[in-house]
Write a protein that holds these residues in place. Structure first.
Motif, short mmCIF file in Angstrom:
data_model
loop_
_atom_site.label_atom_id
_atom_site.label_comp_id
_atom_site.label_asym_id
_atom_site.label_seq_id
_atom_site.Cartn_x
_atom_site.Cartn_y
_atom_site.Cartn_z
N LEU A 45 0.70 -0.80 0.27
CA LEU A 45 0.06 0.08 -0.42
C LEU A 45 1.00 1.53 0.31
O LEU A 45 0.26 2.53 -0.72
CB LEU A 45 -1.24 -0.08 1.55
CG LEU A 45 -1.99 -1.39 1.00
CD1 LEU A 45 -2.70 -1.19 2.96
CD2 LEU A 45 -3.23 -0.67 0.21
N ALA A 46 1.93 0.73 1.15
CA ALA A 46 2.41 2.65 1.02
C ALA A 46 3.56 2.71 -0.75
O ALA A 46 3.83 3.66 -1.20
CB ALA A 46 3.70 2.39 2.12
N TRP A 47 3.49 1.50 -1.18
CA TRP A 47 4.47 1.45 -2.44
C TRP A 47 3.42 2.26 -3.50
O TRP A 47 3.84 2.83 -4.81
CB TRP A 47 4.72 0.08 -3.19
CG TRP A 47 5.42 0.19 -3.97
CD1 TRP A 47 7.30 0.04 -4.78
CD2 TRP A 47 4.74 -0.09 -5.16
NE1 TRP A 47 6.41 0.32 -5.94
CE2 TRP A 47 5.72 -0.32 -6.41
CE3 TRP A 47 3.76 -0.59 -5.87
CZ2 TRP A 47 5.04 -0.65 -7.58
CZ3 TRP A 47 3.15 -1.11 -7.18
CH2 TRP A 47 4.36 -0.64 -8.16
N CYS A 48 2.45 1.58 -3.25
CA CYS A 48 1.19 2.48 -4.30
C CYS A 48 0.94 3.92 -3.58
O CYS A 48 1.01 4.92 -4.97
CB CYS A 48 -0.31 1.73 -4.68
SG CYS A 48 0.04 -0.04 -4.81
N VAL A 49 0.64 3.89 -2.94
CA VAL A 49 0.98 5.53 -2.90
C VAL A 49 1.63 6.16 -3.19
O VAL A 49 1.50 7.67 -3.67
CB VAL A 49 0.74 5.55 -1.01
CG1 VAL A 49 0.26 7.53 -0.59
CG2 VAL A 49 -0.97 5.03 -0.31
N GLU A 78 -2.86 5.41 6.26
CA GLU A 78 -4.49 5.53 6.08
C GLU A 78 -5.07 6.77 5.93
O GLU A 78 -6.53 7.26 5.12
CB GLU A 78 -4.97 5.32 7.65
CG GLU A 78 -6.56 5.33 7.82
CD GLU A 78 -7.25 5.46 9.28
OE1 GLU A 78 -8.19 5.77 9.64
OE2 GLU A 78 -6.11 4.29 10.44
N GLU A 79 -4.07 7.25 6.36
CA GLU A 79 -4.46 9.02 5.96
C GLU A 79 -4.23 9.68 5.08
O GLU A 79 -5.28 10.04 4.34
CB GLU A 79 -3.67 9.60 7.17
CG GLU A 79 -3.66 10.01 8.32
CD GLU A 79 -2.77 10.88 9.41
OE1 GLU A 79 -2.17 11.48 8.74
OE2 GLU A 79 -3.10 10.85 10.46
N ALA A 80 -3.62 9.05 3.97
CA ALA A 80 -2.78 9.08 2.94
C ALA A 80 -4.27 8.69 1.91
O ALA A 80 -4.63 9.23 1.12
CB ALA A 80 -1.35 8.47 2.26
N LEU A 81 -4.49 7.76 2.27
CA LEU A 81 -6.03 7.05 1.58
C LEU A 81 -6.87 7.62 1.45
O LEU A 81 -7.72 8.29 0.56
CB LEU A 81 -6.31 5.76 1.59
CG LEU A 81 -5.25 3.90 1.33
CD1 LEU A 81 -6.14 3.23 1.65
CD2 LEU A 81 -5.72 4.33 0.25
N ARG A 82 -6.89 8.53 2.54
CA ARG A 82 -8.46 9.52 2.39
C ARG A 82 -7.80 10.98 2.13
O ARG A 82 -9.33 11.01 1.37
CB ARG A 82 -8.69 10.19 4.39
CG ARG A 82 -9.67 9.29 5.27
CD ARG A 82 -10.08 9.20 6.32
NE ARG A 82 -8.71 9.66 7.04
CZ ARG A 82 -8.02 8.67 8.24
NH1 ARG A 82 -8.84 8.17 7.76
NH2 ARG A 82 -7.67 9.67 8.93
N SER A 83 -6.87 10.95 1.89
CA SER A 83 -6.65 12.46 1.19
C SER A 83 -6.77 12.25 -0.36
O SER A 83 -6.78 12.73 -0.90
CB SER A 83 -4.67 12.79 1.58
OG SER A 83 -3.59 11.86 0.76
N LEU A 84 -6.56 10.53 -1.08
CA LEU A 84 -6.69 10.64 -2.76
C LEU A 84 -8.15 9.83 -2.59
O LEU A 84 -8.23 9.85 -3.66
CB LEU A 84 -5.79 9.44 -2.11
CG LEU A 84 -4.00 9.07 -2.94
CD1 LEU A 84 -3.60 8.21 -2.53
CD2 LEU A 84 -3.04 9.80 -3.92
N LYS A 85 -8.79 10.39 -1.74
CA LYS A 85 -10.01 10.50 -2.01
C LYS A 85 -10.26 8.93 -2.21
O LYS A 85 -11.42 8.62 -3.44
CB LYS A 85 -10.60 11.36 -2.45
CG LYS A 85 -10.98 12.79 -2.51
CD LYS A 85 -10.65 13.74 -3.39
CE LYS A 85 -11.16 15.67 -2.99
NZ LYS A 85 -12.32 16.18 -3.42
N CYS A 86 -9.92 7.76 -1.64
CA CYS A 86 -9.95 6.56 -2.44
C CYS A 86 -11.43 6.18 -2.07
O CYS A 86 -11.85 6.10 -0.41
CB CYS A 86 -9.16 5.65 -1.02
SG CYS A 86 -9.10 4.52 -1.61
N PRO A 87 -12.36 5.75 -2.85
CA PRO A 87 -14.05 5.14 -2.67
C PRO A 87 -14.22 4.22 -1.26
O PRO A 87 -14.59 3.99 -0.79
CB PRO A 87 -14.10 5.34 -3.69
CG PRO A 87 -13.05 4.12 -4.39
CD PRO A 87 -11.76 5.05 -3.83
N HIS A 88 -12.99 3.91 -1.35
CA HIS A 88 -13.53 2.41 -0.49
C HIS A 88 -12.64 2.63 1.22
O HIS A 88 -11.53 2.89 0.83
CB HIS A 88 -12.60 0.92 -0.51
CG HIS A 88 -12.83 0.75 -2.51
ND1 HIS A 88 -14.14 0.36 -2.40
CD2 HIS A 88 -12.30 1.15 -3.60
CE1 HIS A 88 -14.23 -0.07 -3.47
NE2 HIS A 88 -13.19 0.18 -4.22
#
Length: 377
Positions: A45-49, A78-88
């Motif tokens: 996940l960190a690699w993808c972000v 977790e915070e990065a996914l929220r900032s990327l507006k991940c739908p999941h």
């Protein structure tokens, strides 16, 4: 398929699917045996972000076992996914507890974003290269004055680029869909699914894929035809040498037309002069006939002689006026002739001066060449 102990079979299969996706995308630590499953998931996940946050969104981020995320880094994911507006939605505890059903759609979404960014960058590089080649071709052919004609071609190129982008997005989404279907089929095979229903599903998938492939081929053929049409339009624009040849031919044609015009004008002038001479001769003949017919009757009486004399004086006066008018016209033509002679003389003098300057320039060039050759020796 690698197994992860102390986990249910369904979790192991889903975890293996996630790691297969990460490995196929380029994540090197997906199958290292010395890394725990939560660390692999967090590292992937960190690699993808990191790939999404890199300047060019290229999949070249390296995450080694020494830099795998710790517990605090999972919070950052977790915070990065929220900032990327991940739908999941995904929490750090779900990564730690191997909630693969929640992690799988997040990984799919991240990889789709990463690959879309890579495709977009490649498309932009291709467009920039095509524009550069087009500018170089325009500069080489000396067709700067044809830029307005290229505007419509550039608009067509932009439309094709837009269609290409849409096609790439569609193909990327379809690819991930097919990968997900393959993973789903692997899971069904591993779970002992009915072979007949599986075969029917595969047949339907193959049929649909074949139809989509044919449709894509048709679209590709249409795009290629459009590109060839644009290239033909570009080839229709004359080159610099062709433009020079056209100019030379037009100049020769203009000179030929001017010669014909001068010749025709000369014939018209000759015709008008002869016509005027004819009219004057007819008037002279008519006048002589009139005098001859009236002379015998007028000479017998004094009044007749006076009338004849007055008539002759009127004729002489009219002839003098006509002569004066002709002389004025002759003087005007002589003035025009003198002006043309002066211009011709000035042009001859300028031509001689140009010839002398050209000769001096040629001599200077020859002297320069001799000096260069002597210096090089």
């Amino acid at each position: 398929m690698a197994e992860f102990p102390c986990q249910p079979e369904s979790t192991n299969r889903r975890l293996q699917s996630i790691l297969d996706l990460l490995s196929s995308a380029g994540y090197a630590d997906a199958h290292k045996p010395d890394i725990t499953a939560p660390e692999k998931l967090a590292g992937g996940l960190a690699w993808c972000v990191a790939a999404l946050n890199s300047p060019n969104s290229q999949i070249d981020v390296v995450v080694s076992s020494e830099t795998l995320p710790h517990e605090d880094n999972k919070k950052e994911i977790e915070e990065a996914l929220r900032s990327l507006k991940c739908p999941h939605s995904l929490e750090a505890s779900q990564i730690r507890n191997l909630d693969c059903e929640s992690i799988f759609p997040v990984v799919q979404w991240l990889l789709e974003r990463v690959r879309d960014g890579k495709d977009e960058n490649q498309r932009k590089v291709g467009v920039v290269s095509q524009l550069q080649q087009l500018r170089e071709r325009i500069s080489m052919e000396g067709a700067e004055t044809k830029v307005q004609k290229f505007a419509s071609l550039m608009q067509s190129l932009k439309d094709m680029e837009k269609k290409e982008s849409e096609f790439l997005s569609y193909s990327g989404a379809k690819r991930y869909q097919l990968e997900a279907e393959v993973i789903y089929l692997k899971e069904k095979i591993a779970g002992g699914c009915d072979s007949k229903s599986l075969s029917d599903g595969l047949d339907r998938s193959l049929s649909e894929s074949a139809e989509e492939l044919n449709s894509a081929r048709k679209e590709l053929a249409a795009t290629l035809r459009a590109i060839l049409a644009v290239k033909r339009q570009l080839d229709d624009v004359p080159s610099q040498s062709e433009l020079i040849q056209y100019e030379r031919r037009l100049s020769d044609l203009y000179g030929h037309i001017q010669g014909k015009h001068q010749q025709t004008q000369k014939h018209y002038d000759t015709y008008n002069a002869l016509l005027e001479i004819k009219e004057l001769m007819l008037k002279e003949t008519s006048l002589l006939n009139s005098i001859s017919s009236q002379f015998q009757n007028a000479i017998t009486s004094t009044a007749g002689r006076m009338k004849l004399i007055d008539s002759m004086e009127g004729i002489v006066k009219g002839s003098q006026q006509k002569l004066q008018k002709v002389r004025l016209g002759l003087e005007e033509q002589e003035k025009i002739r003198d002006a043309l002679k002066e211009r011709y003389t000035a042009a001859i003098a300028a031509q001689r001066q140009w010839y002398s300057l050209l000769k001096a320039f040629q001599e200077a060039c020859a002297k320069n060449e001799r000096l260069r050759s002597s210096t090089s020796v």
